[in-house]
Design a protein around this motif. Structure first.
Motif, PDB file in Angstrom:
ATOM      1  N   LEU A 155       0.826  -1.210   0.000  1.00 49.08           N
ATOM      2  CA  LEU A 155       0.000   0.000   0.000  1.00 49.08           C
ATOM      3  C   LEU A 155       0.859   1.258   0.000  1.00 49.08           C
ATOM      4  O   LEU A 155       0.620   2.192  -0.780  1.00 49.08           O
ATOM      5  N   ALA A 156       1.860   1.291   0.862  1.00 47.34           N
ATOM      6  CA  ALA A 156       2.718   2.482   0.957  1.00 47.34           C
ATOM      7  C   ALA A 156       3.373   2.799  -0.383  1.00 47.34           C
ATOM      8  O   ALA A 156       3.465   3.969  -0.784  1.00 47.34           O
ATOM      9  N   LEU A 157       3.820   1.772  -1.095  1.00 52.33           N
ATOM     10  CA  LEU A 157       4.488   1.972  -2.390  1.00 52.33           C
ATOM     11  C   LEU A 157       3.534   2.494  -3.456  1.00 52.33           C
ATOM     12  O   LEU A 157       3.976   3.098  -4.446  1.00 52.33           O
ATOM     13  N   SER A 236      -4.650   2.970  -7.439  1.00 52.05           N
ATOM     14  CA  SER A 236      -4.338   2.965  -8.866  1.00 52.05           C
ATOM     15  C   SER A 236      -3.038   3.737  -9.072  1.00 52.05           C
ATOM     16  O   SER A 236      -2.915   4.884  -8.651  1.00 52.05           O
ATOM     17  N   CYS A 237      -2.065   3.093  -9.698  1.00 53.77           N
ATOM     18  CA  CYS A 237      -0.725   3.680  -9.822  1.00 53.77           C
ATOM     19  C   CYS A 237      -0.626   4.542 -11.072  1.00 53.77           C
ATOM     20  O   CYS A 237      -0.907   4.078 -12.177  1.00 53.77           O
ATOM     21  N   THR A 238      -0.204   5.782 -10.903  1.00 51.91           N
ATOM     22  CA  THR A 238      -0.104   6.702 -12.033  1.00 51.91           C
ATOM     23  C   THR A 238       0.964   6.252 -13.015  1.00 51.91           C
ATOM     24  O   THR A 238       0.770   6.304 -14.234  1.00 51.91           O
ATOM     25  N   ARG A 239       2.088   5.790 -12.507  1.00 53.31           N
ATOM     26  CA  ARG A 239       3.205   5.368 -13.348  1.00 53.31           C
ATOM     27  C   ARG A 239       3.164   3.858 -13.597  1.00 53.31           C
ATOM     28  O   ARG A 239       2.960   3.072 -12.670  1.00 53.31           O
ATOM     29  N   VAL A 240       3.406   3.463 -14.831  1.00 55.20           N
ATOM     30  CA  VAL A 240       3.458   2.045 -15.176  1.00 55.20           C
ATOM     31  C   VAL A 240       4.546   1.338 -14.370  1.00 55.20           C
ATOM     32  O   VAL A 240       4.351   0.206 -13.909  1.00 55.20           O
ATOM     33  N   ASP A 241       5.692   1.977 -14.187  1.00 57.68           N
ATOM     34  CA  ASP A 241       6.772   1.359 -13.415  1.00 57.68           C
ATOM     35  C   ASP A 241       6.322   0.981 -12.008  1.00 57.68           C
ATOM     36  O   ASP A 241       6.711  -0.067 -11.482  1.00 57.68           O
ATOM     37  N   ASP A 242       5.511   1.835 -11.383  1.00 55.23           N
ATOM     38  CA  ASP A 242       5.043   1.552 -10.021  1.00 55.23           C
ATOM     39  C   ASP A 242       4.103   0.352 -10.012  1.00 55.23           C
ATOM     40  O   ASP A 242       4.181  -0.507  -9.130  1.00 55.23           O
ATOM     41  N   THR A 243       3.218   0.290 -10.989  1.00 52.63           N
ATOM     42  CA  THR A 243       2.324  -0.865 -11.110  1.00 52.63           C
ATOM     43  C   THR A 243       3.123  -2.155 -11.215  1.00 52.63           C
ATOM     44  O   THR A 243       2.848  -3.139 -10.516  1.00 52.63           O
ATOM     45  N   ALA A 299       9.557   0.069  15.899  1.00 52.52           N
ATOM     46  CA  ALA A 299       9.098   0.645  14.640  1.00 52.52           C
ATOM     47  C   ALA A 299      10.271   0.713  13.663  1.00 52.52           C
ATOM     48  O   ALA A 299      11.339   1.218  14.011  1.00 52.52           O
ATOM     49  N   LYS A 300      10.061   0.191  12.467  1.00 56.61           N
ATOM     50  CA  LYS A 300      11.110   0.180  11.455  1.00 56.61           C
ATOM     51  C   LYS A 300      10.699   1.070  10.278  1.00 56.61           C
ATOM     52  O   LYS A 300       9.549   1.018   9.834  1.00 56.61           O
ATOM     53  N   PRO A 301      11.626   1.871   9.743  1.00 56.41           N
ATOM     54  CA  PRO A 301      11.299   2.695   8.575  1.00 56.41           C
ATOM     55  C   PRO A 301      10.860   1.834   7.393  1.00 56.41           C
ATOM     56  O   PRO A 301      11.325   0.702   7.219  1.00 56.41           O
ATOM     57  N   VAL A 302       9.960   2.380   6.596  1.00 55.32           N
ATOM     58  CA  VAL A 302       9.466   1.649   5.426  1.00 55.32           C
ATOM     59  C   VAL A 302      10.620   1.255   4.514  1.00 55.32           C
ATOM     60  O   VAL A 302      10.636   0.153   3.957  1.00 55.32           O
ATOM     61  N   ARG A 303      11.592   2.128   4.359  1.00 58.26           N
ATOM     62  CA  ARG A 303      12.752   1.812   3.514  1.00 58.26           C
ATOM     63  C   ARG A 303      13.441   0.531   3.996  1.00 58.26           C
ATOM     64  O   ARG A 303      13.830  -0.320   3.198  1.00 58.26           O
ATOM     65  N   GLN A 304      13.595   0.372   5.323  1.00 59.42           N
ATOM     66  CA  GLN A 304      14.230  -0.825   5.882  1.00 59.42           C
ATOM     67  C   GLN A 304      13.348  -2.040   5.671  1.00 59.42           C
ATOM     68  O   GLN A 304      13.846  -3.128   5.311  1.00 59.42           O
ATOM     69  N   ILE A 305      12.042  -1.882   5.883  1.00 62.54           N
ATOM     70  CA  ILE A 305      11.104  -2.993   5.663  1.00 62.54           C
ATOM     71  C   ILE A 305      11.177  -3.451   4.209  1.00 62.54           C
ATOM     72  O   ILE A 305      11.170  -4.658   3.918  1.00 62.54           O
ATOM     73  N   LEU A 306      11.269  -2.506   3.282  1.00 66.33           N
ATOM     74  CA  LEU A 306      11.362  -2.865   1.868  1.00 66.33           C
ATOM     75  C   LEU A 306      12.625  -3.672   1.600  1.00 66.33           C
ATOM     76  O   LEU A 306      12.572  -4.711   0.920  1.00 66.33           O
ATOM     77  N   GLU A 307      13.761  -3.210   2.098  1.00 64.44           N
ATOM     78  CA  GLU A 307      15.007  -3.924   1.846  1.00 64.44           C
ATOM     79  C   GLU A 307      14.975  -5.327   2.431  1.00 64.44           C
ATOM     80  O   GLU A 307      15.438  -6.288   1.804  1.00 64.44           O
ATOM     81  N   GLU A 308      14.426  -5.478   3.627  1.00 63.78           N
ATOM     82  CA  GLU A 308      14.311  -6.803   4.236  1.00 63.78           C
ATOM     83  C   GLU A 308      13.410  -7.706   3.405  1.00 63.78           C
ATOM     84  O   GLU A 308      13.692  -8.904   3.228  1.00 63.78           O
ATOM     85  N   ALA A 329      10.961  -1.054  -7.124  1.00 63.09           N
ATOM     86  CA  ALA A 329      10.397  -0.678  -5.825  1.00 63.09           C
ATOM     87  C   ALA A 329      11.349   0.250  -5.074  1.00 63.09           C
ATOM     88  O   ALA A 329      10.914   1.175  -4.375  1.00 63.09           O
ATOM     89  N   ARG A 330      12.652   0.020  -5.225  1.00 64.49           N
ATOM     90  CA  ARG A 330      13.634   0.937  -4.617  1.00 64.49           C
ATOM     91  C   ARG A 330      13.530   2.333  -5.246  1.00 64.49           C
ATOM     92  O   ARG A 330      13.706   3.338  -4.560  1.00 64.49           O
ATOM     93  N   TRP A 331      13.265   2.371  -6.525  1.00 63.89           N
ATOM     94  CA  TRP A 331      13.140   3.642  -7.217  1.00 63.89           C
ATOM     95  C   TRP A 331      11.934   4.423  -6.713  1.00 63.89           C
ATOM     96  O   TRP A 331      11.966   5.663  -6.623  1.00 63.89           O
ATOM     97  N   ILE A 332      10.852   3.719  -6.367  1.00 61.60           N
ATOM     98  CA  ILE A 332       9.687   4.400  -5.788  1.00 61.60           C
ATOM     99  C   ILE A 332      10.095   5.124  -4.508  1.00 61.60           C
ATOM    100  O   ILE A 332       9.750   6.292  -4.286  1.00 61.60           O
ATOM    101  N   VAL A 333      10.840   4.427  -3.647  1.00 57.47           N
ATOM    102  CA  VAL A 333      11.274   5.026  -2.384  1.00 57.47           C
ATOM    103  C   VAL A 333      12.231   6.180  -2.636  1.00 57.47           C
ATOM    104  O   VAL A 333      12.205   7.200  -1.933  1.00 57.47           O
ATOM    105  N   ALA A 334      13.078   6.072  -3.662  1.00 58.25           N
ATOM    106  CA  ALA A 334      14.061   7.114  -3.942  1.00 58.25           C
ATOM    107  C   ALA A 334      13.423   8.391  -4.487  1.00 58.25           C
ATOM    108  O   ALA A 334      13.798   9.503  -4.081  1.00 58.25           O
ATOM    109  N   ARG A 335      12.445   8.269  -5.401  1.00 56.20           N
ATOM    110  CA  ARG A 335      11.902   9.466  -6.023  1.00 56.20           C
ATOM    111  C   ARG A 335      10.486   9.807  -5.568  1.00 56.20           C
ATOM    112  O   ARG A 335       9.934  10.841  -5.907  1.00 56.20           O
TER     113      ARG A 335
END
Length: 379
Positions: A155-157, A236-243, A299-308, A329-335
């Protein structure tokens, strides 16, 4: 399991009057007829009139899925232009007023709207659904229980719903907050196997509370039409990459949980409540927040949860050939997510002295252009 884990993607879009940047109120019927004529069964109406759903055919690789999605998006966009309309992938509509939106008059939706009354009229919401093939119902129900701790991350992504009726909500993912007004939404209960799940469905159907299991609108559910487990938590994801990133991560998680039946076994009421808390945190803060970790009570940051999570499913990504999509998915967190970009555009426009309405019109322009993969045209 066949071992293929075939998948399909469904995306819901708003249909706008291109000049007004608001929900379309005319020529929608003709637009749908043109879409069905040119794109066939890949196009479906939704509960409210100015919404449309596209669906990919079952795929085994993400190059195929990307090709299907980009073709469908650009094709629907081109047809919309012929009718002076546009389509837009976003969890909520930045400016639409729910009381002015008409319901779809198809028989199924008429019955639903009669049951839901005003709550149904308020559902100016669009989501993205991912189906992954899990032929055995018992396996679908088991994975549905055990995948719940990962749903807040998905959901967060995907967050793309920071506005509601021309107001900034303060949430990055407002869509599910509005959707929770409906019955049979949110996280599923933790079912004690397929028989327990089937008893729930059969009881509601025999009591005539629902017609079938498609009237259960959880954020994840066994599909009625297909032998799949259907993810429904994402905006609904605006960017195809996110989908594609979210679809790949979900598909890898389904494969991993199917092959490791001990992972997240024994979920409890406390586990479900923590998953629900994290779902709220995903709605409120998106990728910028943190999730409660039951094991460490921290509590763990979403970025850490994603990497795990990416480390967990690395072997699955390699086996399914979707390492590139998973890395998105890393790119979503970065930009940032679509919600982040919408808020940036809105804030910058206000800083230039534009009115709130004009700033939101700029957000709609970006959403419409990005959805169909075209440069944004400033009016």
């Amino acid at each position: 399991m066949s071992g293929d884990y075939k998948f399909g993607i469904e995306e819901e879009y708003f249909v706008n009057d291109a000049s007004k940047r608001d929900i379309a109120r005319g020529r929608i019927k003709e637009f749908f007829e043109a879409c069905r004529e040119k794109l066939s069964e890949d196009i479906q109406p939704e509960m409210l009139e100015p919404q449309i759903e596209i669906a990919t055919k079952p795929a085994l690789d993400f190059a195929d899925a990307r090709s299907q999605l980009t073709t469908l998006r650009s094709s629907v966009g081109a047809i919309a232009r012929d009718f002076k309309l546009s389509v837009m992938a976003s969890g909520t509509h930045p400016v639409a007023i729910w009381s002015r939106v008409r319901a779809n008059l198809q028989p199924r939706y008429g019955k639903v709207m009669h049951d839901l009354q005003m709550i149904g009229s308020r559902m100016i919401l669009c989501g993205m659904h991912v189906h992954v093939e899990v032929p055995d119902l018992a396996a679908r129900v088991d994975i549905m229980n055990r995948i719940q701790p990962y749903l807040p991350l998905l959901l967060a992504l995907s967050t793309s719903s920071p506005f509601w009726q021309s107001q900034r909500t303060g949430l990055l993912g407002y869509r599910l907050a509005a959707y929770r007004e409906l019955p049979r939404t949110g996280l599923p209960d933790l079912f004690d196997g397929a028989k327990d799940y089937q008893r729930y469905i059969d009881t509601l159907v025999e009591a005539r509370a629902i017609e079938n299991s498609s009237y259960v609108w959880w954020v994840i559910r066994p599909s009625l039409k297909h032998p799949t487990l259907e993810l429904r938590v994402a905006d609904s994801c605006t960017r195809v990459d996110d989908t594609l990133a979210i679809a790949a991560l979900y598909r890898c998680l389904v494969r991993h949980l199917d092959r490791d039946p001990k992972l997240n076994a024994g979920q409890t009421g406390a586990s479900r409540a923590i998953n629900d808390e994290n779902s709220w945190r995903a709605q409120r803060y998106g990728i910028h927040g943190s999730f409660v970790d039951e094991a460490s009570r921290s509590a763990k940051p979403v970025r850490q949860i994603l990497e795990e999570t990416l480390d967990l499913v690395a072997e699955d990504a390699k086996a399914l050939g979707c390492e590139r999509e998973l890395d998105l998915a890393r790119w979503i967190v970065a930009r940032g997510t679509s919600a982040d970009q919408q808020l940036t555009l809105y804030t910058e426009a206000l800083g230039r002295g534009l009115s709130s309405r004009d700033a939101l019109s700029g957000v709609v322009d970006w959403l419409s252009a990005e959805t169909v993969g075209e440069p944004m045209v400033r009016h």
